[in-house]
Design a protein around this motif. Structure first.
Motif, PDB file in Angstrom:
ATOM      1  N   HIS A 373      -0.877  -8.311   4.368  1.00 55.33           N
ATOM      2  CA  HIS A 373      -0.325  -9.604   3.969  1.00 55.33           C
ATOM      3  C   HIS A 373       0.144  -9.538   2.519  1.00 55.33           C
ATOM      4  CE1 HIS A 373      -0.565 -13.835   2.543  1.00 55.33           C
ATOM      5  NE2 HIS A 373      -0.199 -14.137   3.780  1.00 55.33           N
ATOM      6  N   ALA A 374      -0.653  -8.921   1.660  1.00 59.62           N
ATOM      7  CA  ALA A 374      -0.287  -8.792   0.251  1.00 59.62           C
ATOM      8  C   ALA A 374       0.932  -7.889   0.082  1.00 59.62           C
ATOM      9  CB  ALA A 374      -1.467  -8.234  -0.543  1.00 59.62           C
ATOM     10  N   TRP A 375       0.957  -6.782   0.838  1.00 58.97           N
ATOM     11  CA  TRP A 375       2.107  -5.868   0.745  1.00 58.97           C
ATOM     12  C   TRP A 375       3.386  -6.564   1.186  1.00 58.97           C
ATOM     13  CZ3 TRP A 375       5.538  -4.473   4.539  1.00 58.97           C
ATOM     14  CH2 TRP A 375       6.477  -3.502   4.178  1.00 58.97           C
ATOM     15  N   PHE A 376       3.316  -7.304   2.288  1.00 57.33           N
ATOM     16  CA  PHE A 376       4.506  -7.956   2.814  1.00 57.33           C
ATOM     17  C   PHE A 376       5.088  -8.936   1.801  1.00 57.33           C
ATOM     18  CE2 PHE A 376       6.395 -11.641   4.972  1.00 57.33           C
ATOM     19  CZ  PHE A 376       7.449 -11.013   5.625  1.00 57.33           C
ATOM     20  N   LEU A 377       4.264  -9.765   1.228  1.00 61.91           N
ATOM     21  CA  LEU A 377       4.765 -10.794   0.323  1.00 61.91           C
ATOM     22  C   LEU A 377       5.204 -10.219  -1.019  1.00 61.91           C
ATOM     23  CD1 LEU A 377       2.340 -13.759   1.029  1.00 61.91           C
ATOM     24  CD2 LEU A 377       4.658 -13.413   1.863  1.00 61.91           C
ATOM     25  N   THR A 378       4.566  -9.146  -1.450  1.00 56.70           N
ATOM     26  CA  THR A 378       4.868  -8.594  -2.761  1.00 56.70           C
ATOM     27  C   THR A 378       5.962  -7.549  -2.725  1.00 56.70           C
ATOM     28  OG1 THR A 378       2.537  -8.915  -3.337  1.00 56.70           O
ATOM     29  CG2 THR A 378       3.851  -7.535  -4.809  1.00 56.70           C
ATOM     30  N   HIS A 379       5.964  -6.707  -1.702  1.00 58.42           N
ATOM     31  CA  HIS A 379       6.894  -5.585  -1.656  1.00 58.42           C
ATOM     32  C   HIS A 379       7.787  -5.604  -0.409  1.00 58.42           C
ATOM     33  CE1 HIS A 379       4.493  -4.011  -4.924  1.00 58.42           C
ATOM     34  NE2 HIS A 379       3.427  -4.116  -4.176  1.00 58.42           N
ATOM     35  N   ARG A 399      -1.260 -16.992  -1.416  1.00 58.40           N
ATOM     36  CA  ARG A 399      -0.515 -16.075  -2.256  1.00 58.40           C
ATOM     37  C   ARG A 399      -1.458 -14.986  -2.738  1.00 58.40           C
ATOM     38  NH1 ARG A 399       4.486 -18.144  -3.885  1.00 58.40           N
ATOM     39  NH2 ARG A 399       4.832 -20.238  -3.080  1.00 58.40           N
ATOM     40  N   PRO A 400      -1.076 -13.703  -2.565  1.00 56.72           N
ATOM     41  CA  PRO A 400      -1.988 -12.612  -2.898  1.00 56.72           C
ATOM     42  C   PRO A 400      -2.270 -12.523  -4.388  1.00 56.72           C
ATOM     43  CG  PRO A 400       0.214 -11.780  -2.421  1.00 56.72           C
ATOM     44  CD  PRO A 400       0.214 -13.227  -2.070  1.00 56.72           C
ATOM     45  N   GLY A 401      -3.498 -12.159  -4.715  1.00 56.85           N
ATOM     46  CA  GLY A 401      -3.881 -11.978  -6.103  1.00 56.85           C
ATOM     47  C   GLY A 401      -3.349 -10.663  -6.660  1.00 56.85           C
ATOM     48  N   THR A 402      -3.479 -10.519  -7.977  1.00 57.08           N
ATOM     49  CA  THR A 402      -2.942  -9.326  -8.646  1.00 57.08           C
ATOM     50  C   THR A 402      -3.577  -8.053  -8.120  1.00 57.08           C
ATOM     51  OG1 THR A 402      -2.532 -10.611 -10.650  1.00 57.08           O
ATOM     52  CG2 THR A 402      -2.597  -8.218 -10.883  1.00 57.08           C
ATOM     53  N   LEU A 410      -0.366   0.662  -4.093  1.00 57.07           N
ATOM     54  CA  LEU A 410      -0.871   2.008  -4.317  1.00 57.07           C
ATOM     55  C   LEU A 410      -1.154   2.713  -2.993  1.00 57.07           C
ATOM     56  CD1 LEU A 410      -1.907   4.208  -6.208  1.00 57.07           C
ATOM     57  CD2 LEU A 410      -4.144   3.066  -6.209  1.00 57.07           C
ATOM     58  N   GLN A 411      -1.748   2.021  -2.039  1.00 56.20           N
ATOM     59  CA  GLN A 411      -2.084   2.644  -0.766  1.00 56.20           C
ATOM     60  C   GLN A 411      -0.840   3.082   0.002  1.00 56.20           C
ATOM     61  OE1 GLN A 411      -4.818   0.491   1.667  1.00 56.20           O
ATOM     62  NE2 GLN A 411      -6.517   0.740   0.264  1.00 56.20           N
ATOM     63  N   ILE A 412       0.188   2.261   0.002  1.00 53.25           N
ATOM     64  CA  ILE A 412       1.381   2.625   0.765  1.00 53.25           C
ATOM     65  C   ILE A 412       2.111   3.777   0.091  1.00 53.25           C
ATOM     66  CG2 ILE A 412       3.038   1.040  -0.300  1.00 53.25           C
ATOM     67  CD1 ILE A 412       2.679   1.848   3.423  1.00 53.25           C
ATOM     68  N   ARG A 413       2.106   3.831  -1.243  1.00 56.56           N
ATOM     69  CA  ARG A 413       2.751   4.942  -1.940  1.00 56.56           C
ATOM     70  C   ARG A 413       2.000   6.243  -1.679  1.00 56.56           C
ATOM     71  NH1 ARG A 413       6.156   2.054  -1.690  1.00 56.56           N
ATOM     72  NH2 ARG A 413       7.543   1.192  -3.286  1.00 56.56           N
ATOM     73  N   LEU A 414       0.690   6.209  -1.665  1.00 57.49           N
ATOM     74  CA  LEU A 414      -0.089   7.405  -1.366  1.00 57.49           C
ATOM     75  C   LEU A 414       0.175   7.891   0.056  1.00 57.49           C
ATOM     76  CD1 LEU A 414      -3.509   6.554  -3.060  1.00 57.49           C
ATOM     77  CD2 LEU A 414      -1.855   8.280  -3.792  1.00 57.49           C
ATOM     78  N   ALA A 415       0.267   6.964   1.007  1.00 61.48           N
ATOM     79  CA  ALA A 415       0.541   7.335   2.392  1.00 61.48           C
ATOM     80  C   ALA A 415       1.918   7.964   2.528  1.00 61.48           C
ATOM     81  CB  ALA A 415       0.432   6.113   3.299  1.00 61.48           C
ATOM     82  N   GLN A 416       2.903   7.404   1.834  1.00 65.10           N
ATOM     83  CA  GLN A 416       4.250   7.965   1.900  1.00 65.10           C
ATOM     84  C   GLN A 416       4.287   9.360   1.284  1.00 65.10           C
ATOM     85  OE1 GLN A 416       6.340   4.794  -0.079  1.00 65.10           O
ATOM     86  NE2 GLN A 416       6.740   3.690   1.823  1.00 65.10           N
ATOM     87  N   ALA A 417       3.543   9.551   0.192  1.00 65.86           N
ATOM     88  CA  ALA A 417       3.485  10.869  -0.443  1.00 65.86           C
ATOM     89  C   ALA A 417       2.842  11.888   0.499  1.00 65.86           C
ATOM     90  CB  ALA A 417       2.714  10.793  -1.754  1.00 65.86           C
TER      91      ALA A 417
END
Length: 424
Positions: A373-379, A399-402, A410-417
């Motif tokens: 939910h946080a990833w969708f709204l933020t990125h 609304r997702p917190g910081t 960070l998690q999605i970038r690590l998975a893509q890497a």
């Protein structure tokens, strides 16, 4: 043989198509050239004396739903067999040669004509003619995923077996012309894997001067001899500028990592000249014209993840209704909903289309739903260019917190890497 050349593009790519047309007519002045427009009609005043066929003139009822089911790239490739059939059945050509709009022709396609004249029903070019020895992209595994043959070029003669293949190909592309590597699909191209099985009179063209591009430049040396271009000492027949970026002559292709620049690939002068030709054909004007089938009648852009789920009876003129929007914005019944962290049907469609998201965010857990939910709204909303009409249902709940935003990123970038490292 009465032979036509043709390409397919949407209006934003017309500078590419016009550059191709100019090069074809210079090399093959005795043949007709057509632009099939996978879009609404373009400015007729700017295209006077040019043979342009808007997609509606194909008069195929299935194309209306295809325009909405597919992304712009998928749709442009999906209508290819229909265009061949139109040239054969409506315009009475005996053979037709397709070229992607981002190709430039330097010499007559003598070998293609010779194969067709000598009885070939189809002529195709492989992506590569030798094994790939390094670990850069595209690799041999990438080639296997996207298809042995590059369908930026294809030639067919009007023979019974070619017409049977085109009819079968058109039926498959009506519903399965997706970029979906997990399911073994890559637009129209993967279906050509079956051409050697289905077409007995198939010619595979192995001349290195045909379909030169970023995916085979590790095996081909391009240089200039006087006013002519050569590849491995032989004439350059046509170059495929897949992935070039207007205004960036130093970039060979955005789709590869093997060559740092077009200079290191040995083709910087070629690309520099090509981009000048795009500018001369008013790329700045054409590139700004929106794709007609990207939005609903009220201007609401249709998110790509829901296109393949649209009902087949939708028409080009009315792709989305308020009930459609309400359907996709409703909480998905296939996910356990967490209070304040709604997962809509659109969000789940995006999630299911992305291996990296499925790897990182386990929707079976409250924590996974929270971070998705946080990833969708933020990125995600930014990445997919979603307007507020598609994000408000999720925003309205919480609304997702910081910390959640940063952790999800960070998690999605690590998975893509990780996926890049293991090549999956």
């Amino acid at each position: 043989m009465k032979t036509a050349f043709f390409t397919i593009c949407s209006r934003n790519y017309l500078a590419f198509a016009l550059t191709l047309r100019q090069s074809v007519l210079r090399a093959e002045p005795d043949h007709a050239f057509y632009i099939f427009l996978a879009d609404e009609a373009a400015d007729a005043d700017r295209l006077s004396s040019i043979e342009v066929i808007p997609v509606v003139e194909l008069e195929r009822p299935e194309i209306a739903s295809m325009a909405l089911r597919y992304t712009i790239m998928e749709f442009n490739t999906a209508i290819k067999p229909f265009c061949f059939e139109h040239l054969f059945r409506k315009l009475d050509f005996e053979a037709a040669i397709y070229l992607d709009p981002d190709i430039e022709v330097f010499q007559p396609l003598t070998l293609v004509h010779a194969h067709l004249q000598s009885g070939a029903s189809c002529v195709l070019t492989p992506h590569i003619l030798e094994p790939i020895r390094d670990d850069d992209s595209p690799s041999d595994i990438d080639i296997l995923r996207s298809g042995t043959f590059n369908l930026g070029f294809a030639a067919f003669a009007r023979t019974p077996e070619a017409e049977r293949f085109l009819s079968w190909w058109a039926r498959r592309l009506t519903e399965h012309c997706f970029v979906d590597l997990e399911r073994g699909l890559f637009v129209d191209q993967k279906f050509a894997e079956l051409a050697p099985s289905f077409i007995s009179a198939l010619s595979i063209l192995r001349d290195p001067g045909y379909n030169v591009a970023y995916w085979n430049l590790m095996h081909r040396t391009v240089d200039q001899s006087g006013k002519d271009w050569q590849v491995n000492g032989l004439p350059l027949t046509f170059f495929h500028y897949s992935g070039v970026i207007a205004g960036e002559p130093g970039i060979l292709s955005k789709h590869q990592t093997r060559f740092a620049t077009s200079r290191t690939a040995g083709v910087e002068p070629l690309i520099d000249l090509y981009l000048q030709k795009l500018a001369a054909h008013d790329h700045l004007h054409w590139s700004k014209i929106p794709y007609a089938f990207s939005s609903g009648p009220d201007g609401t852009r249709i998110p790509d993840p829901i296109r393949r789920h649209l009902p087949r009876e939708r028409t080009i003129r009315a792709p989305l209704t308020p009930s459609d929007i309400a359907f996709w914005n409703a909480p998905s019944e296939r996910v356990d909903q967490t209070s304040g962290k709604v997962i809509t049907r659109l969000m789940l469609s995006i999630y299911e289309s992305r291996p990296d998201l499925r790897e990182v965010f386990a929707l079976a857990t409250a924590g996974g739903r929270h971070l998705f939910h946080a990833w969708f709204l933020t990125h995600g909303a930014t990445e997919y260019g979603l307007s507020p009409i598609w994000t408000e249902p999720a925003f309205s709940t919480s609304r997702p917190g910081t910390l959640s935003r940063h952790l999800a990123w960070l998690q999605i970038r690590l998975a893509q890497a990780r996926r890049r490292i293991i090549g999956s």
